[in-house]
Every structure is written in C-alpha cells, then in structure tokens.
Design a protein around this motif. Sequence first.
Motif, short mmCIF file in Angstrom:
data_model
loop_
_atom_site.label_atom_id
_atom_site.label_comp_id
_atom_site.label_asym_id
_atom_site.label_seq_id
_atom_site.Cartn_x
_atom_site.Cartn_y
_atom_site.Cartn_z
N GLU A 84 -36.45 -63.73 -65.06
CA GLU A 84 -36.81 -64.45 -66.43
C GLU A 84 -37.07 -63.34 -67.34
O GLU A 84 -36.95 -63.53 -68.46
CB GLU A 84 -38.10 -65.22 -66.11
N LEU A 85 -37.79 -62.28 -67.07
CA LEU A 85 -38.01 -61.31 -68.31
C LEU A 85 -36.97 -60.15 -68.55
O LEU A 85 -37.11 -59.38 -69.24
CB LEU A 85 -39.41 -60.39 -67.52
N ASN A 86 -35.83 -60.69 -67.87
CA ASN A 86 -34.52 -59.63 -68.14
C ASN A 86 -34.73 -58.21 -67.73
O ASN A 86 -34.26 -57.42 -68.24
CB ASN A 86 -34.24 -59.77 -69.53
N ARG A 87 -35.46 -58.00 -66.62
CA ARG A 87 -35.89 -56.65 -65.82
C ARG A 87 -35.25 -56.47 -64.59
O ARG A 87 -35.33 -55.35 -64.13
CB ARG A 87 -37.24 -56.25 -66.27
N HIS A 122 -27.57 -57.22 -65.99
CA HIS A 122 -28.76 -57.90 -65.72
C HIS A 122 -28.53 -58.98 -64.53
O HIS A 122 -27.43 -59.82 -64.42
CB HIS A 122 -29.17 -58.77 -66.94
N CYS A 156 -39.01 -51.74 -65.94
CA CYS A 156 -40.15 -52.56 -66.60
C CYS A 156 -40.29 -51.34 -67.78
O CYS A 156 -40.84 -50.32 -67.60
CB CYS A 156 -41.09 -52.50 -65.59
N HIS A 159 -39.50 -63.62 -61.67
CA HIS A 159 -40.19 -63.34 -62.76
C HIS A 159 -39.46 -62.01 -63.45
O HIS A 159 -39.56 -62.14 -64.46
CB HIS A 159 -41.68 -62.72 -62.20
N ASP A 160 -38.87 -61.24 -62.61
CA ASP A 160 -38.44 -60.03 -63.15
C ASP A 160 -37.08 -60.63 -63.61
O ASP A 160 -36.50 -60.12 -64.79
CB ASP A 160 -37.59 -59.12 -61.80
#
Length: 178
Positions: free
Chosen positions: A57-60, A13, A83, A54-55
């Motif tokens: 922060e969303l762990n993606r 990650h 996603c 954003h990616d």
Amino acid sequence: MQQEAPSNRHVRHATRADYDSILKIYAHARDVMKRNGNPSQWGDIYPLASDVLHDIELNRSMLLVDDDSQNGVERLLGVFAICKGSDPTYASIDGAWLDDDPYVAFHRVASSGLARHTAHDMIDWAVRHYRNVRADTHENNLAMQHIFESSGFARCGIITLPPREIGIRERIAFQRHI
C-alpha cells in the motif's frame, strides 16, 4: 567483481495481485533461514501478512523479476522493501553510521529460490537508485552478512529493534554510500 544481472531481470513495484506470491517467498525464506542456523530472525511469522500489505500500500514493496523465456511468464525471484526517510530503529546505534546524509532503508529481503544471485541483484538495484542505503541483519544470518559485505557495505555497529514477538532484538547494521 559481481556479474551483471541477466538483461531479462528487472525490479518493479509489487501490487496487491502479487500478495499471495510474496507470502510464499517469505515462507520459503523463513525455511531457508531455519535450515541454515538462523531460526529466530523471522521465526514462523515475520513478516506478518499485515506488514506485506502495508508495504504494498505504501508502494515500498519491490520485486526482482525475470521473464521465463521457456514459459513466456514473469517469475518472481525476490522481494524487498525500500523505506524512504529516517528509520526510527536506526536513530541509535552502538557504533557509527558512515554519515548523517539522507538514506533509504533496505528491509525484508527474501529470495524465491528460483535463481541465483537475487539478493546481490536487489542490493545493486537499491544502491544504483538511491546511492545511500542502510540495512541490518541478525547475527546468525551469515549469508546476508556475506552478501552485504561482498556488495561493498560497511559494518557500522549494532542497532536494537523495538520490542516484538520473536527472537533477539539486536541486529548488525550496514551502510553503503556511493
């Protein structure tokens, strides 16, 4: 048949500490796309810095990395987003998906240019971990189309992205379900 990734390659990650390096990888990818006849898929701005954050922060946001044995440091070879859940842009397709089973979307794929076969290694990781993967690419991104097809993905049709600032919105849709 694809070669296995060297044993020192792995996926992890991304963290906020990787942010600046990820932006550089995406800048490199935009330059490569322009040089290869695909200037409009990402233009000069995509993915936006806010998309990258954003990616993360969303762990993606995922990174393909290796350990550079000569220098003893980790090298960032590529970045991609995984996603989970239904992707709204995949709800309507001119064509047909392989199935309606749960899937992950594989987005924002980019190589740092430091090593070969990074896109294949990232795709292989996604398919091994999630088994049902959907993706899309621009009609002018011949390299990515080849990579998807040589990785066992089927062309499923055309999807249309929501309105945005750059380029045409139609994309070739791919899926692989093992």
